[in-house]
Design a protein around this motif. Sequence first.
Motif, PDB file in Angstrom:
ATOM      1  N   VAL A 385       0.841  -1.204   0.000  1.00 36.85           N
ATOM      2  CA  VAL A 385       0.000   0.000   0.000  1.00 36.85           C
ATOM      3  C   VAL A 385       0.876   1.254   0.000  1.00 36.85           C
ATOM      4  O   VAL A 385       0.578   2.236  -0.706  1.00 36.85           O
ATOM      5  N   VAL A 386       1.969   1.235   0.769  1.00 33.28           N
ATOM      6  CA  VAL A 386       2.892   2.373   0.787  1.00 33.28           C
ATOM      7  C   VAL A 386       3.468   2.621  -0.602  1.00 33.28           C
ATOM      8  O   VAL A 386       3.577   3.762  -1.048  1.00 33.28           O
ATOM      9  N   ALA A 387       3.838   1.534  -1.292  1.00 36.49           N
ATOM     10  CA  ALA A 387       4.399   1.671  -2.639  1.00 36.49           C
ATOM     11  C   ALA A 387       3.380   2.296  -3.591  1.00 36.49           C
ATOM     12  O   ALA A 387       3.721   3.178  -4.399  1.00 36.49           O
ATOM     13  N   LYS A 388       2.109   1.870  -3.477  1.00 33.67           N
ATOM     14  CA  LYS A 388       1.055   2.443  -4.335  1.00 33.67           C
ATOM     15  C   LYS A 388       0.853   3.926  -4.025  1.00 33.67           C
ATOM     16  O   LYS A 388       0.707   4.748  -4.931  1.00 33.67           O
ATOM     17  N   LEU A 389       0.871   4.273  -2.735  1.00 39.58           N
ATOM     18  CA  LEU A 389       0.705   5.672  -2.331  1.00 39.58           C
ATOM     19  C   LEU A 389       1.862   6.515  -2.831  1.00 39.58           C
ATOM     20  O   LEU A 389       1.674   7.628  -3.349  1.00 39.58           O
ATOM     21  N   THR A 390       3.083   5.997  -2.709  1.00 43.22           N
ATOM     22  CA  THR A 390       4.266   6.725  -3.163  1.00 43.22           C
ATOM     23  C   THR A 390       4.205   6.990  -4.659  1.00 43.22           C
ATOM     24  O   THR A 390       4.531   8.094  -5.133  1.00 43.22           O
TER      25      THR A 390
END
Length: 596
Positions: A385-390
């Motif tokens: 999820v962090v990667a998608k947000l970034t």
Amino acid sequence: MSQISDASFSEELEKQGIDGSLVLGHPSGLFVVFFTEMWERFSFYGMRVLLINFLTSAIISGSPFSGWGWDPVQAGALYGTYALLLYITPIFGGILADKYLGYRYAVVIGAAIMTLGHLFMAFDTPLFLYLGLGALVIGTGFFKPNMTSILSEMYKKFPQKKDAAYTIFYMGVNAGAFFGMMLCGYLAERVGWHYGFGLAGIFMFLGTLQFWYAKPIFGKVGDPPSKEDKANTAKIVESDDPEDKPNPFTMVDMVLIAVMTIFGLAYSFNDPLSKIAGIDILASLQIGNMAGQNVAIIAALALFLFVVISRLIRYSKIVRNRLIAVIIFAFFVIFFWMSFEQGASSLVIFARDNVDRTLSGNSLTIFNIVNTLLTVVPLILITYVVAKLTKQTYGKAPLTNLVQFVCFAGVWGIAIYMLYREFTAEASEITVSWFSIMNSFFIITFANFVSKIWDSKYNPPAAVKYGLGLIVMAIGFGLLAFGAQGIQEGVKVSMIWLILAYLFHTLGELCLSPVGLSYVSKLVPARMIGFMFGMWYLAIAIGNKLAAILGGQIENITNEYSLSTFFLIFTVVPIVAGLLVMMLNPVLKRLMHGVK
């Protein structure tokens, strides 16, 4: 309610000045809030799982594992007052944010104060402990009510997406609690108390930074209220009951509220003062054999009941009946949290002193495999999820993404250190804090399943949900009473009983906890919603204080009777309360006047 396509959703968000980048079908701002709440809960639960253990652990001169050697009564008195105040200060923090600060500034102020509080607690001296707990109480007052307010404002034009957004948000709450208790607890018990308390402070600070740097993503959401907003807030929102008339607080009401507040706070501070330092500021109120602080709290409760009853009789019938229903629900909530919150006090002491936590050979290998899966699988999912947000926000909030990278690099590093150290040990003792993560794990596992039952034809009335919540939770304590039956000094209980207890406690929580606030919002006229939410949180605060007081008696009751007897108290009382509230279902149904 009609659905909205991702493209239309993104376009509408941009029109409001909110970043229209979507992550898993929701605005990127939701996930900034998700991670801010996650790091705050990481810090809060990371500290919470250590406090009673640290205060009651043996004094070992010069050792990083030296506790303060308090007895559970003293530790429970301090923790109980801390927990009570945590539910009182958000009432004032929400008012300040609504009228003056705006939600985002209130969150940042609260997070900064809490960071300072965690920093204080890393220095294990009495002065810094009390300063730290005080800062955490004040900071929570600013932080707690305003995170959900930001979320509500972000979705106010998209009600069809709000339920899913809140589900994602509460996953962040439980993910933070899970990793906070696991990693802060591990460092504290394996390396030293300073490291556990310090880690909580580090992630609170990093969570504050990532939220502060995300302002471009939120646009004007959470900004301080404009003059127009204040004017609209000041308007009285009419009830759907044509007989309902405004019922402003009289001067007598306000005086009595002030007096009961003084008595209540005096009791809250006097309880730990008298038990820890031998200072009784309410000694002059003593009547016969009744301690002064007990006189004060009884007087506060009597005044509270008088004000509530005198106000109720001034409302129209429908409004009055619905408010009575809310008060009945709030009353039974006290019994639930009085028992459930043993997880912060007596169950910590029980896990440390009475549970067989030693593993070796095949049992240690199996535990390490299970613990690795418990740690790595959620971390992979959240990192995704962090990667998608970034990917969606890198050009708009690069510093937020940089802070998130540091956070997750730190969590992965500590988790790998923990797993490597445990895998290379020939024998090991499971940390006390590990058992506390079971609640968050079971919530994440079963929340969706329970919510589907409530959305089906099997959805029971609110009173039945309350009764089920109390009774199911009580079964968990019944299992502990059975497992502890007849044990002798030096003999320890199998850990399976504690794990099963947390399973039933969580299922009980899922039955009862989400229902309460929902019914407050449905039953209470809009212009009174803030006041009744305050009353609701007061009930939870009382439950938390009672939980700590009773939890502090674990050694006294065990020595006088047995450990099994102690757990039977939290088996019998919730079952009786649960059966009683279920019997009241017809009465509550009439009082609710058609609200379902």
